[in-house]
Structures are given as C-alpha cells and as structure tokens.
Design a protein around this motif. Structure first.
Motif, PDB file in Angstrom:
ATOM      1  N   PHE A 123      33.061  28.242  29.752  1.00  0.00           N
ATOM      2  CA  PHE A 123      34.259  28.305  28.909  1.00  0.00           C
ATOM      3  C   PHE A 123      34.650  29.746  28.589  1.00  0.00           C
ATOM      4  N   ALA A 124      33.682  30.623  28.430  1.00  0.00           N
ATOM      5  CA  ALA A 124      33.991  32.040  28.200  1.00  0.00           C
ATOM      6  C   ALA A 124      34.678  32.638  29.424  1.00  0.00           C
ATOM      7  N   ALA A 125      34.209  32.264  30.598  1.00  0.00           N
ATOM      8  CA  ALA A 125      34.832  32.771  31.834  1.00  0.00           C
ATOM      9  C   ALA A 125      36.267  32.260  31.959  1.00  0.00           C
ATOM     10  N   LEU A 126      36.486  31.006  31.603  1.00  0.00           N
ATOM     11  CA  LEU A 126      37.826  30.412  31.705  1.00  0.00           C
ATOM     12  C   LEU A 126      38.782  30.898  30.622  1.00  0.00           C
ATOM     13  N   ALA A 127      38.260  31.525  29.591  1.00  0.00           N
ATOM     14  CA  ALA A 127      39.095  31.968  28.467  1.00  0.00           C
ATOM     15  C   ALA A 127      40.016  33.132  28.822  1.00  0.00           C
ATOM     16  N   ASP A 128      39.711  33.846  29.883  1.00  0.00           N
ATOM     17  CA  ASP A 128      40.495  35.036  30.231  1.00  0.00           C
ATOM     18  C   ASP A 128      41.576  34.686  31.260  1.00  0.00           C
ATOM     19  N   PRO A 129      42.830  35.069  31.014  1.00  0.00           N
ATOM     20  CA  PRO A 129      43.908  34.727  31.941  1.00  0.00           C
ATOM     21  C   PRO A 129      43.757  35.364  33.324  1.00  0.00           C
ATOM     22  N   ARG A 167      41.356  33.145  35.181  1.00  0.00           N
ATOM     23  CA  ARG A 167      42.014  31.889  35.575  1.00  0.00           C
ATOM     24  C   ARG A 167      42.948  32.131  36.750  1.00  0.00           C
ATOM     25  N   ALA A 168      43.627  33.260  36.767  1.00  0.00           N
ATOM     26  CA  ALA A 168      44.507  33.593  37.892  1.00  0.00           C
ATOM     27  C   ALA A 168      43.694  33.772  39.171  1.00  0.00           C
ATOM     28  N   ILE A 169      42.547  34.397  39.065  1.00  0.00           N
ATOM     29  CA  ILE A 169      41.678  34.576  40.231  1.00  0.00           C
ATOM     30  C   ILE A 169      41.244  33.212  40.763  1.00  0.00           C
ATOM     31  N   LEU A 218      35.045  39.319  38.529  1.00  0.00           N
ATOM     32  CA  LEU A 218      34.371  38.526  39.554  1.00  0.00           C
ATOM     33  C   LEU A 218      32.903  38.298  39.209  1.00  0.00           C
ATOM     34  N   THR A 219      32.276  39.286  38.614  1.00  0.00           N
ATOM     35  CA  THR A 219      30.877  39.142  38.191  1.00  0.00           C
ATOM     36  C   THR A 219      30.753  38.056  37.125  1.00  0.00           C
ATOM     37  N   ILE A 220      31.676  38.026  36.188  1.00  0.00           N
ATOM     38  CA  ILE A 220      31.657  37.004  35.135  1.00  0.00           C
ATOM     39  C   ILE A 220      31.856  35.620  35.735  1.00  0.00           C
ATOM     40  N   LEU A 221      32.800  35.497  36.667  1.00  0.00           N
ATOM     41  CA  LEU A 221      33.034  34.212  37.325  1.00  0.00           C
ATOM     42  C   LEU A 221      31.822  33.776  38.142  1.00  0.00           C
ATOM     43  N   THR A 222      31.156  34.746  38.782  1.00  0.00           N
ATOM     44  CA  THR A 222      29.964  34.449  39.567  1.00  0.00           C
ATOM     45  C   THR A 222      28.826  33.991  38.667  1.00  0.00           C
ATOM     46  N   ARG A 223      28.608  34.694  37.560  1.00  0.00           N
ATOM     47  CA  ARG A 223      27.535  34.311  36.621  1.00  0.00           C
ATOM     48  C   ARG A 223      27.770  32.931  36.034  1.00  0.00           C
ATOM     49  N   ALA A 224      29.039  32.570  35.872  1.00  0.00           N
ATOM     50  CA  ALA A 224      29.374  31.238  35.356  1.00  0.00           C
ATOM     51  C   ALA A 224      29.240  30.173  36.434  1.00  0.00           C
ATOM     52  N   GLY A 225      29.046  30.597  37.675  1.00  0.00           N
ATOM     53  CA  GLY A 225      28.911  29.657  38.783  1.00  0.00           C
ATOM     54  C   GLY A 225      30.232  29.140  39.302  1.00  0.00           C
ATOM     55  N   LEU A 226      31.357  29.714  38.812  1.00  0.00           N
ATOM     56  CA  LEU A 226      32.682  29.252  39.219  1.00  0.00           C
ATOM     57  C   LEU A 226      33.080  29.759  40.599  1.00  0.00           C
ATOM     58  N   ILE A 227      32.506  30.880  40.999  1.00  0.00           N
ATOM     59  CA  ILE A 227      32.733  31.399  42.350  1.00  0.00           C
ATOM     60  C   ILE A 227      31.392  31.865  42.909  1.00  0.00           C
ATOM     61  N   PHE A 273      47.912  23.189  36.872  1.00  0.00           N
ATOM     62  CA  PHE A 273      47.833  23.820  35.558  1.00  0.00           C
ATOM     63  C   PHE A 273      47.742  25.332  35.696  1.00  0.00           C
ATOM     64  N   LEU A 274      46.860  25.800  36.578  1.00  0.00           N
ATOM     65  CA  LEU A 274      46.700  27.246  36.757  1.00  0.00           C
ATOM     66  C   LEU A 274      47.980  27.877  37.295  1.00  0.00           C
ATOM     67  N   GLU A 275      48.639  27.208  38.230  1.00  0.00           N
ATOM     68  CA  GLU A 275      49.901  27.737  38.766  1.00  0.00           C
ATOM     69  C   GLU A 275      50.959  27.822  37.675  1.00  0.00           C
ATOM     70  N   ASN A 276      51.027  26.797  36.817  1.00  0.00           N
ATOM     71  CA  ASN A 276      51.986  26.820  35.705  1.00  0.00           C
ATOM     72  C   ASN A 276      51.676  27.954  34.741  1.00  0.00           C
ATOM     73  N   GLN A 277      50.405  28.173  34.461  1.00  0.00           N
ATOM     74  CA  GLN A 277      50.010  29.255  33.577  1.00  0.00           C
ATOM     75  C   GLN A 277      50.391  30.606  34.175  1.00  0.00           C
ATOM     76  N   LEU A 278      50.198  30.749  35.480  1.00  0.00           N
ATOM     77  CA  LEU A 278      50.543  32.004  36.132  1.00  0.00           C
ATOM     78  C   LEU A 278      52.036  32.242  36.113  1.00  0.00           C
ATOM     79  N   SER A 279      52.821  31.206  36.400  1.00  0.00           N
ATOM     80  CA  SER A 279      54.265  31.392  36.414  1.00  0.00           C
ATOM     81  C   SER A 279      54.798  31.635  35.006  1.00  0.00           C
TER      82      SER A 279
END
Length: 111
Positions: free
Chosen positions: A9-15, A18-20, A49-58, A100-106
């Motif tokens: 959730f901490a990793a997802l909190a940053d826009p 989420r864009a990545i 990218l390190t934060i996303l990797t540590r979260a296991g998202l990438i 959802f992510l595309e809408n947030q980005l736009s």
C-alpha cells in the motif's frame, strides 16, 4: 502479512509509482524507457523502481547491459484478499485496475 501489506500500500500511494505500474501493464520495459516520460532524474526513477521491487509489484532483470522491469500482478493478491475481508470490495480485476490507472494518469495530465 501486515508488513507485506504495508509495503504494497505504501508503494501504491505514490502517483509516480502508479504511473510506472500502468506503463508496465503493456509490456516489460527497460529502466531508461520507464524514466523517459517523467520529469525527474534516472536516480529518482531508480528509487521508485526499488520501492516497487521491494513491494513485489515488479521484478527487475539485467539482460546484457540493460535492466528490464516486469509487472508482477500476483503481488496484488494479498492486498485484494485483505480488502475482500471487508465484504464490500470485489477481487482485484487487473483490467479494471489498468483502466483505473489510465484514468488517474489522464486526470493528472489535465491538472
């Protein structure tokens, strides 16, 4: 499990992160390609990218001289199960998550 959820959730909190993730929904990408649309240094993108990797998202893999990033969609499973425990959330649908992510980005581009 609580620490893992906190990390996701901490990793997802940053826009930016989420864009990545939205970009990686399309295909694996080289780190330099991930960094291209952002107005920040490669070092700053690497931290995201390190934060996303540590979260296991990438995951990241070096292929020759190039470091590649790949989305790990199963990493959202624990967060989805946790949210389902409240009985008001449906399981995470990755297609809906992509929209959802595309809408947030736009929406961010319009601001």
């Amino acid at each position: 499990m609580s620490d893992d959820l906190d990390t996701v959730f901490a990793a997802l909190a940053d826009p930016t992160r989420r864009a990545i993730l939205a970009m990686l929904l399309e295909d694996d990408m080289a780190v330099t390609d991930v960094a291209e649309p952002f107005d920040m240094s490669l070092a700053a993108i690497s931290k995201h990218l390190t934060i996303l990797t540590r979260a296991g998202l990438i995951s990241q893999e070096k292929r020759g001289r190039v470091k590649w990033c790949k989305l790990e969609p199963d990493a959202l499973r624990a967060a989805s199960v946790w949210m389902q425990g409240f009985g008001q959330f449906e399981p995470v649908n990755l297609d809906a998550f992509e929209r959802f992510l595309e809408n947030q980005l736009s929406a961010g581009d319009e601001v």
